[in-house]
Scaffold this motif. Structure first.
Motif, PDB file in Angstrom:
ATOM      1  N   GLU A 110      40.696 123.097  66.416  1.00  0.00           N
ATOM      2  CA  GLU A 110      39.929 122.217  67.236  1.00  0.00           C
ATOM      3  C   GLU A 110      38.450 122.803  67.371  1.00  0.00           C
ATOM      4  N   LEU A 111      38.241 124.072  67.275  1.00  0.00           N
ATOM      5  CA  LEU A 111      36.816 124.583  67.549  1.00  0.00           C
ATOM      6  C   LEU A 111      36.257 124.238  66.072  1.00  0.00           C
ATOM      7  N   PHE A 112      36.679 124.319  64.982  1.00  0.00           N
ATOM      8  CA  PHE A 112      36.018 123.865  63.808  1.00  0.00           C
ATOM      9  C   PHE A 112      35.675 122.355  63.669  1.00  0.00           C
ATOM     10  N   GLU A 113      36.735 121.654  64.072  1.00  0.00           N
ATOM     11  CA  GLU A 113      36.177 120.210  64.265  1.00  0.00           C
ATOM     12  C   GLU A 113      34.848 119.855  65.170  1.00  0.00           C
ATOM     13  N   LEU A 114      35.056 120.594  66.313  1.00  0.00           N
ATOM     14  CA  LEU A 114      33.932 120.162  67.154  1.00  0.00           C
ATOM     15  C   LEU A 114      32.736 120.963  66.606  1.00  0.00           C
ATOM     16  N   SER A 115      32.735 122.202  66.105  1.00  0.00           N
ATOM     17  CA  SER A 115      31.630 122.696  65.486  1.00  0.00           C
ATOM     18  C   SER A 115      30.779 121.799  64.473  1.00  0.00           C
ATOM     19  N   TYR A 116      31.923 121.309  63.623  1.00  0.00           N
ATOM     20  CA  TYR A 116      31.367 120.356  62.484  1.00  0.00           C
ATOM     21  C   TYR A 116      30.779 119.098  62.792  1.00  0.00           C
ATOM     22  N   SER A 117      31.174 118.643  64.007  1.00  0.00           N
ATOM     23  CA  SER A 117      30.810 117.296  64.513  1.00  0.00           C
ATOM     24  C   SER A 117      29.406 117.750  65.214  1.00  0.00           C
ATOM     25  N   LEU A 118      29.228 118.809  65.898  1.00  0.00           N
ATOM     26  CA  LEU A 118      28.024 118.997  66.656  1.00  0.00           C
ATOM     27  C   LEU A 118      27.080 119.209  65.535  1.00  0.00           C
ATOM     28  N   LYS A 119      27.588 119.706  64.360  1.00  0.00           N
ATOM     29  CA  LYS A 119      26.620 120.127  63.218  1.00  0.00           C
ATOM     30  C   LYS A 119      26.072 118.755  62.460  1.00  0.00           C
ATOM     31  N   ARG A 120      26.944 117.965  62.363  1.00  0.00           N
ATOM     32  CA  ARG A 120      26.639 116.671  61.790  1.00  0.00           C
ATOM     33  C   ARG A 120      25.821 115.779  62.721  1.00  0.00           C
ATOM     34  N   ASP A 121      25.982 115.999  63.732  1.00  0.00           N
ATOM     35  CA  ASP A 121      25.057 115.197  64.958  1.00  0.00           C
ATOM     36  C   ASP A 121      23.708 115.812  65.083  1.00  0.00           C
ATOM     37  N   PHE A 122      23.696 116.962  65.032  1.00  0.00           N
ATOM     38  CA  PHE A 122      22.274 117.664  65.082  1.00  0.00           C
ATOM     39  C   PHE A 122      21.622 117.140  63.687  1.00  0.00           C
ATOM     40  N   GLU A 123      22.377 117.031  62.580  1.00  0.00           N
ATOM     41  CA  GLU A 123      21.671 116.853  61.345  1.00  0.00           C
ATOM     42  C   GLU A 123      21.258 115.426  61.343  1.00  0.00           C
ATOM     43  N   ARG A 124      22.092 114.762  61.605  1.00  0.00           N
ATOM     44  CA  ARG A 124      21.697 113.383  61.975  1.00  0.00           C
ATOM     45  C   ARG A 124      20.456 113.049  62.881  1.00  0.00           C
ATOM     46  N   LYS A 125      20.268 113.800  64.094  1.00  0.00           N
ATOM     47  CA  LYS A 125      19.095 113.703  64.678  1.00  0.00           C
ATOM     48  C   LYS A 125      17.934 114.182  64.243  1.00  0.00           C
ATOM     49  N   VAL A 126      18.109 115.236  63.320  1.00  0.00           N
ATOM     50  CA  VAL A 126      16.950 115.748  62.548  1.00  0.00           C
ATOM     51  C   VAL A 126      16.354 114.576  61.541  1.00  0.00           C
ATOM     52  N   PHE A 127      17.451 114.176  61.066  1.00  0.00           N
ATOM     53  CA  PHE A 127      16.946 112.931  59.859  1.00  0.00           C
ATOM     54  C   PHE A 127      16.338 111.912  60.375  1.00  0.00           C
ATOM     55  N   VAL A 128      16.747 111.506  61.642  1.00  0.00           N
ATOM     56  CA  VAL A 128      16.135 110.269  62.261  1.00  0.00           C
ATOM     57  C   VAL A 128      14.519 110.594  62.667  1.00  0.00           C
TER      58      VAL A 128
ATOM     59  N   VAL B 221       8.769 110.043  61.907  1.00  0.00           N
ATOM     60  CA  VAL B 221       7.427 110.563  61.784  1.00  0.00           C
ATOM     61  C   VAL B 221       6.820 110.314  60.394  1.00  0.00           C
ATOM     62  N   VAL B 222       7.613 110.382  59.452  1.00  0.00           N
ATOM     63  CA  VAL B 222       7.195 109.972  58.084  1.00  0.00           C
ATOM     64  C   VAL B 222       6.944 108.312  58.041  1.00  0.00           C
ATOM     65  N   GLY B 223       7.647 107.566  58.871  1.00  0.00           N
ATOM     66  CA  GLY B 223       7.199 106.104  59.128  1.00  0.00           C
ATOM     67  C   GLY B 223       5.987 105.960  59.847  1.00  0.00           C
ATOM     68  N   ILE B 224       5.750 106.599  60.838  1.00  0.00           N
ATOM     69  CA  ILE B 224       4.546 106.657  61.586  1.00  0.00           C
ATOM     70  C   ILE B 224       3.249 106.802  60.944  1.00  0.00           C
ATOM     71  N   PHE B 225       3.468 107.912  60.032  1.00  0.00           N
ATOM     72  CA  PHE B 225       2.412 108.575  59.216  1.00  0.00           C
ATOM     73  C   PHE B 225       1.892 107.441  58.045  1.00  0.00           C
ATOM     74  N   ALA B 226       3.038 106.810  57.447  1.00  0.00           N
ATOM     75  CA  ALA B 226       2.829 105.917  56.652  1.00  0.00           C
ATOM     76  C   ALA B 226       2.169 104.534  57.126  1.00  0.00           C
ATOM     77  N   PHE B 227       2.614 104.181  58.305  1.00  0.00           N
ATOM     78  CA  PHE B 227       2.218 103.154  58.947  1.00  0.00           C
ATOM     79  C   PHE B 227       0.575 103.214  59.273  1.00  0.00           C
ATOM     80  N   ILE B 228       0.345 104.423  59.808  1.00  0.00           N
ATOM     81  CA  ILE B 228      -1.060 104.654  60.238  1.00  0.00           C
ATOM     82  C   ILE B 228      -2.233 104.825  59.092  1.00  0.00           C
ATOM     83  N   ASN B 229      -1.518 105.341  57.922  1.00  0.00           N
ATOM     84  CA  ASN B 229      -2.383 105.317  56.735  1.00  0.00           C
ATOM     85  C   ASN B 229      -2.511 104.016  55.996  1.00  0.00           C
TER      86      ASN B 229
END
Length: 232
Positions: free
Chosen positions: A4-22, A27-35
């Motif tokens: 259960e701890l492993f699944e929770l840790s994995y879920s939190l990790k995936r959620d963090f990675e998703r937020k970082v990706f978004v 930021v890339v989208g804003i940079f491209a739009f401004i340019n």
């Protein structure tokens, strides 16, 4: 329990990675739009010389747009570099981004300050079909179909100022930019451009008339220094 701890840790990790990706994608989208905006809609140019004084002083920042292709007598325009040095698109984009958000005070590539590679800001004095001549640094213009010459100031819709400094005693007038020349006729798509600081400026008196394709953009707003904000 460990599962259960492993699944929770994995879920939190995936959620963090998703937020970082978004966040990165945003930021890339804003940079491209401004340019895209800075490349095709409006972009800032820093005036690094005294060639357009007194109305556009040294270190002023002016917004230009390439969207308006019409060119009228008296317009302030941006001319393509005389010697266009190759610079990568990403480098140009990053330089524009930094220049915009530092009010034109930082040029990452130091590109616009290299001899022959700067975008010249000049004023359109003669347009196709005009017959023009200069006396004592003032242009006289006879528009196509007209009978008489008028001064440049009598023909423009928006007034502007020029700077003419008295030459030192015994100065050889053949040296530097000439203040007088005989009449010439501008052909189709030819524009005669001058700096407002008539004694200390490189312009059509040395280059000759410029083609419409050499005019990259038209000035719309001077936004720095803040006490000289104005529309063109």
């Amino acid at each position: 329990m460990n599962k259960e701890l492993f699944e929770l840790s994995y879920s939190l990790k995936r959620d963090f990675e998703r937020k970082v990706f978004v966040a990165v994608l945003f930021v890339v989208g804003i940079f491209a739009f401004i340019n895209i905006i800075l490349s095709y809609v409006v972009f800032p140019v820093r005036q690094v010389s005294v060639s357009m004084q007194p109305d556009i002083v040294k270190n002023s920042c002016v917004l230009f747009t390439p969207l308006d292709k019409s060119v009228a007598r008296g317009d302030v325009v941006l001319l393509s570099p005389r010697n266009d040095e190759a610079v990568s698109i990403p480098a140009k984009a990053f330089s524009k981004f930094v220049s915009f958000f530092t009010v034109g005070q930082i040029d990452v590539l130091n590109f616009s300050h290299r001899m022959g590679n700067d975008f010249q800001i000049r004023r359109v004095i003669g347009i196709p079909g005009d017959e023009i001549y200069m006396r004592d640094y003032v242009m006289y213009v006879k528009p196509a179909g007209e009978k008489y010459f008028l001064t440049e100031f009598e023909l423009v819709k928006k007034p502007y100022n020029i700077s003419i400094n008295a030459a030192p005693a015994l100065w050889d007038t053949s040296i530097g930019t000439e203040g007088s020349f005989d009449s010439m006729l501008l052909g189709e798509s030819e524009y005669f451009v001058l700096g407002d600081s008539r004694n200390s400026c490189v312009d059509s008196r040395l280059w000759g008339a410029v083609d419409h394709d050499d005019i990259r953009a038209s000035a719309i707003l001077q936004y720095f220094p803040f006490n000289k904000i104005k529309l063109f």
